[in-house]
Each structure stands twice: as C-alpha cells, then as structure tokens.
Design a protein around this motif. Structure first.
Motif, PDB file in Angstrom:
ATOM      1  N   LEU A  73      35.475   2.932 -12.305  1.00  0.00           N
ATOM      2  CA  LEU A  73      33.880   2.366 -12.430  1.00  0.00           C
ATOM      3  C   LEU A  73      32.958   2.969 -11.356  1.00  0.00           C
ATOM      4  CD1 LEU A  73      31.890   0.061 -13.221  1.00  0.00           C
ATOM      5  CD2 LEU A  73      32.917  -1.365 -11.412  1.00  0.00           C
ATOM      6  N   TRP A  74      33.822   3.051  -9.935  1.00  0.00           N
ATOM      7  CA  TRP A  74      32.925   3.833  -8.949  1.00  0.00           C
ATOM      8  C   TRP A  74      32.331   5.408  -9.406  1.00  0.00           C
ATOM      9  CZ3 TRP A  74      32.178  -0.683  -8.248  1.00  0.00           C
ATOM     10  CH2 TRP A  74      32.956  -1.706  -7.554  1.00  0.00           C
ATOM     11  N   GLN A  75      33.160   5.832 -10.290  1.00  0.00           N
ATOM     12  CA  GLN A  75      33.004   7.346 -10.639  1.00  0.00           C
ATOM     13  C   GLN A  75      31.994   7.303 -11.788  1.00  0.00           C
ATOM     14  OE1 GLN A  75      37.014   8.717 -11.383  1.00  0.00           O
ATOM     15  NE2 GLN A  75      36.776   9.920  -9.455  1.00  0.00           N
ATOM     16  N   LYS A  76      32.226   6.162 -12.515  1.00  0.00           N
ATOM     17  CA  LYS A  76      30.997   6.203 -13.529  1.00  0.00           C
ATOM     18  C   LYS A  76      29.625   5.788 -13.233  1.00  0.00           C
ATOM     19  CE  LYS A  76      34.000   4.352 -17.282  1.00  0.00           C
ATOM     20  NZ  LYS A  76      34.674   3.130 -17.822  1.00  0.00           N
ATOM     21  N   LEU A  77      29.858   5.219 -11.992  1.00  0.00           N
ATOM     22  CA  LEU A  77      28.550   4.674 -11.347  1.00  0.00           C
ATOM     23  C   LEU A  77      27.802   5.749 -10.141  1.00  0.00           C
ATOM     24  CD1 LEU A  77      28.984   0.817 -10.870  1.00  0.00           C
ATOM     25  CD2 LEU A  77      27.247   2.051 -12.579  1.00  0.00           C
ATOM     26  N   GLY A  78      28.529   6.859 -10.262  1.00  0.00           N
ATOM     27  CA  GLY A  78      27.994   8.092  -9.367  1.00  0.00           C
ATOM     28  C   GLY A  78      28.754   8.226  -8.090  1.00  0.00           C
ATOM     29  N   PHE A  79      29.923   7.796  -7.775  1.00  0.00           N
ATOM     30  CA  PHE A  79      30.464   7.741  -6.649  1.00  0.00           C
ATOM     31  C   PHE A  79      31.481   9.089  -6.679  1.00  0.00           C
ATOM     32  CE2 PHE A  79      28.877   3.610  -5.975  1.00  0.00           C
ATOM     33  CZ  PHE A  79      28.633   3.545  -4.493  1.00  0.00           C
ATOM     34  N   SER A  80      31.582  10.026  -5.788  1.00  0.00           N
ATOM     35  CA  SER A  80      32.615  10.897  -5.972  1.00  0.00           C
ATOM     36  C   SER A  80      33.644  10.642  -4.680  1.00  0.00           C
ATOM     37  CB  SER A  80      32.028  12.225  -5.431  1.00  0.00           C
ATOM     38  OG  SER A  80      31.018  12.580  -6.292  1.00  0.00           O
ATOM     39  N   ILE A  81      34.945  11.046  -5.093  1.00  0.00           N
ATOM     40  CA  ILE A  81      35.933  11.063  -4.289  1.00  0.00           C
ATOM     41  C   ILE A  81      35.733  12.331  -3.321  1.00  0.00           C
ATOM     42  CG2 ILE A  81      38.351  11.247  -3.977  1.00  0.00           C
ATOM     43  CD1 ILE A  81      38.815   9.989  -6.653  1.00  0.00           C
ATOM     44  N   VAL A  82      35.421  12.042  -2.126  1.00  0.00           N
ATOM     45  CA  VAL A  82      35.383  13.141  -1.024  1.00  0.00           C
ATOM     46  C   VAL A  82      36.710  13.168   0.016  1.00  0.00           C
ATOM     47  CG1 VAL A  82      32.561  12.774  -1.011  1.00  0.00           C
ATOM     48  CG2 VAL A  82      34.141  11.573   0.609  1.00  0.00           C
ATOM     49  N   GLY A  83      37.592  12.551  -0.457  1.00  0.00           N
ATOM     50  CA  GLY A  83      38.757  12.592   0.422  1.00  0.00           C
ATOM     51  C   GLY A  83      39.651  11.706  -0.001  1.00  0.00           C
ATOM     52  N   THR A  84      41.085  12.155   0.141  1.00  0.00           N
ATOM     53  CA  THR A  84      42.190  11.185   0.141  1.00  0.00           C
ATOM     54  C   THR A  84      43.166  11.166   1.058  1.00  0.00           C
ATOM     55  OG1 THR A  84      42.089  11.841  -2.395  1.00  0.00           O
ATOM     56  CG2 THR A  84      44.157  10.689  -1.751  1.00  0.00           C
ATOM     57  N   VAL A  85      43.419   9.900   1.683  1.00  0.00           N
ATOM     58  CA  VAL A  85      44.262   9.835   2.698  1.00  0.00           C
ATOM     59  C   VAL A  85      45.729   9.549   1.990  1.00  0.00           C
ATOM     60  CG1 VAL A  85      44.753   8.663   4.730  1.00  0.00           C
ATOM     61  CG2 VAL A  85      42.253   9.016   3.846  1.00  0.00           C
ATOM     62  N   PRO A  86      46.713  10.155   2.352  1.00  0.00           N
ATOM     63  CA  PRO A  86      47.890  10.023   1.683  1.00  0.00           C
ATOM     64  C   PRO A  86      48.736   8.890   2.278  1.00  0.00           C
ATOM     65  CG  PRO A  86      47.918  12.275   2.506  1.00  0.00           C
ATOM     66  CD  PRO A  86      46.697  11.519   2.796  1.00  0.00           C
ATOM     67  N   ASN A  87      49.159   7.902   1.558  1.00  0.00           N
ATOM     68  CA  ASN A  87      50.051   6.773   2.170  1.00  0.00           C
ATOM     69  C   ASN A  87      49.297   5.846   3.064  1.00  0.00           C
ATOM     70  OD1 ASN A  87      52.273   7.740   0.467  1.00  0.00           O
ATOM     71  ND2 ASN A  87      52.777   8.926   2.105  1.00  0.00           N
ATOM     72  N   ALA A  88      47.983   5.954   2.941  1.00  0.00           N
ATOM     73  CA  ALA A  88      47.245   4.765   3.980  1.00  0.00           C
ATOM     74  C   ALA A  88      47.144   3.431   3.356  1.00  0.00           C
ATOM     75  CB  ALA A  88      45.853   5.579   3.944  1.00  0.00           C
ATOM     76  N   PHE A  89      47.760   3.045   2.291  1.00  0.00           N
ATOM     77  CA  PHE A  89      47.846   1.682   2.006  1.00  0.00           C
ATOM     78  C   PHE A  89      49.105   1.157   1.812  1.00  0.00           C
ATOM     79  CE2 PHE A  89      47.170  -2.188  -0.700  1.00  0.00           C
ATOM     80  CZ  PHE A  89      46.378  -3.022  -0.196  1.00  0.00           C
ATOM     81  N   ARG A  90      49.674   0.113   2.420  1.00  0.00           N
ATOM     82  CA  ARG A  90      50.896  -0.397   1.905  1.00  0.00           C
ATOM     83  C   ARG A  90      50.974  -1.633   0.894  1.00  0.00           C
ATOM     84  NH1 ARG A  90      52.031  -1.379   7.109  1.00  0.00           N
ATOM     85  NH2 ARG A  90      51.623  -3.689   6.772  1.00  0.00           N
ATOM     86  N   HIS A  91      50.953  -1.002  -0.507  1.00  0.00           N
ATOM     87  CA  HIS A  91      51.048  -1.844  -1.549  1.00  0.00           C
ATOM     88  C   HIS A  91      52.199  -2.988  -1.647  1.00  0.00           C
ATOM     89  CE1 HIS A  91      50.393  -2.808  -5.847  1.00  0.00           C
ATOM     90  NE2 HIS A  91      49.144  -2.215  -5.683  1.00  0.00           N
ATOM     91  N   ALA A  92      51.670  -4.153  -2.022  1.00  0.00           N
ATOM     92  CA  ALA A  92      52.668  -5.312  -2.017  1.00  0.00           C
ATOM     93  C   ALA A  92      53.972  -4.755  -2.987  1.00  0.00           C
ATOM     94  CB  ALA A  92      52.346  -6.694  -2.357  1.00  0.00           C
ATOM     95  N   GLN A  93      53.581  -4.099  -4.197  1.00  0.00           N
ATOM     96  CA  GLN A  93      54.395  -3.899  -5.290  1.00  0.00           C
ATOM     97  C   GLN A  93      54.951  -2.541  -5.093  1.00  0.00           C
ATOM     98  OE1 GLN A  93      52.109  -6.241  -6.210  1.00  0.00           O
ATOM     99  NE2 GLN A  93      53.936  -7.695  -5.944  1.00  0.00           N
ATOM    100  N   LEU A  94      54.001  -1.663  -4.880  1.00  0.00           N
ATOM    101  CA  LEU A  94      54.413  -0.123  -5.029  1.00  0.00           C
ATOM    102  C   LEU A  94      54.728   0.745  -3.745  1.00  0.00           C
ATOM    103  CD1 LEU A  94      51.186   0.753  -7.146  1.00  0.00           C
ATOM    104  CD2 LEU A  94      53.639   0.189  -7.814  1.00  0.00           C
ATOM    105  N   GLY A  95      54.788   0.017  -2.626  1.00  0.00           N
ATOM    106  CA  GLY A  95      54.843   0.615  -1.483  1.00  0.00           C
ATOM    107  C   GLY A  95      53.471   1.319  -0.877  1.00  0.00           C
TER     108      GLY A  95
END
Length: 167
Positions: A131-153
């Motif tokens: 959705l954010w990409q459809k609304l014109g936002f670009s991914i300008v960076g990716t931070v590896p393993n920066a979020f501890r997801h409850a199901q996915l780690g």
C-alpha cells in the motif's frame, strides 16, 4: 468504502481506540512498541507527543482507525515527518489505511513538512508495504533482523520515504 470523517483525536476517542492499540502492539507483528505498554504511556505516545493525532470515523461515528503525525527528527531534520497508522480489526481491508495515509499527507503538507518517512515498516507486513508503495513511498533502506516478530522470529524492517506533493 464508506465516507470517512477525520477529526483531531480527543481523550474520549483515545479511550475508544485503546483496545485496538493494545491488540495491535500485543500481537507483535507490526509495531515496535512494548506489548505491555500502559494506557498512560500509550496516550502520551499516540495522543500527547505528536504534532497531530487524528481519528477516522464512518458516517455513524464509529472509530475505524487513527494516526499520529510528528517530526521524524529535531532541529535540522524537523522538515521530515513520521506517521503511524492503526486500523480497527473490523475495518481492515476496507480502504481505511489508504484514506488515513492520504489524509496524513495533506495534514503534513499543511503543517509545513516537506517529506514523510516511515522508520521501521516490518517487511513481513506485505499489505502495508504494498500500500505505501502504491501511494508513492520508496523503500530507501532495509535493516536486517530489526524486528522480533511474535510468530516468525527476527524479520527485516524497511525505511520508506516520500517527498510530499507540492515539494
């Protein structure tokens, strides 16, 4: 999608919004907020500290979602804003997030911000990323393993950015 009205969040609105907020942070899938956050701390974070806190309601006055808007940084970085959005579970998939994002961009422009940045969009939140990409936002960076997801780690987060219309 029904017509939405956007108004500044009140203390009463926050009380209605609190169960949605609490459920979203407790799920630990999209927000890097302490799951056991108190209502007082959540109120400060969402309602008191931001430059604007807004609710989206349907024609009957039911609160369907809320967003905050604040400067992403201080001083020389205060021309870029940051927003957070939460949609009530019953309203998901009905265009509420899109409408809030579009409204927040108008608000940000009116408040003098030149761009909008999302600091940590959880990469596995594919609906939001798309959705954010459809609304014109670009991914300008990716931070590896920066979020501890409850199901996915550990999962990646994206920094997403958009220059606001008119700038």
């Amino acid at each position: 999608m029904t017509t939405l009205t956007f108004t500044p969040m009140t203390e009463d609105d926050f009380a209605v919004f609190w169960p949605t907020f609490q459920a979203i942070v407790a799920a630990q899938e999209t927000y890097a907020i302490e799951p056991s956050i108190s209502i007082e701390a959540a109120r400060q974070l969402w309602l008191k500290a931001p430059k604007a806190s807004v609710v989206a309601k349907d024609a009957s006055g039911q609160l369907l979602g809320a967003y905050y808007l604040k400067a992403n940084a201080a001083g020389p970085g205060d021309h870029v804003c940051n927003c957070g959005y939460m949609v009530a579970p019953a309203a998901r998939g009905k265009g509420v997030a899109r409408a809030m994002c579009e409204h927040s961009q108008q608000q940000a422009h009116q408040l003098g911000f030149l761009a909008m940045q999302y600091n940590a969009v959880v990469a596995t939140n594919e609906v939001a990323v798309a959705l954010w990409q459809k609304l014109g936002f670009s991914i300008v960076g990716t931070v590896p393993n920066a979020f501890r997801h409850a199901q996915l780690g550990f999962v990646d987060t994206h920094v997403m950015y958009k220059v606001l219309p008119g700038h």
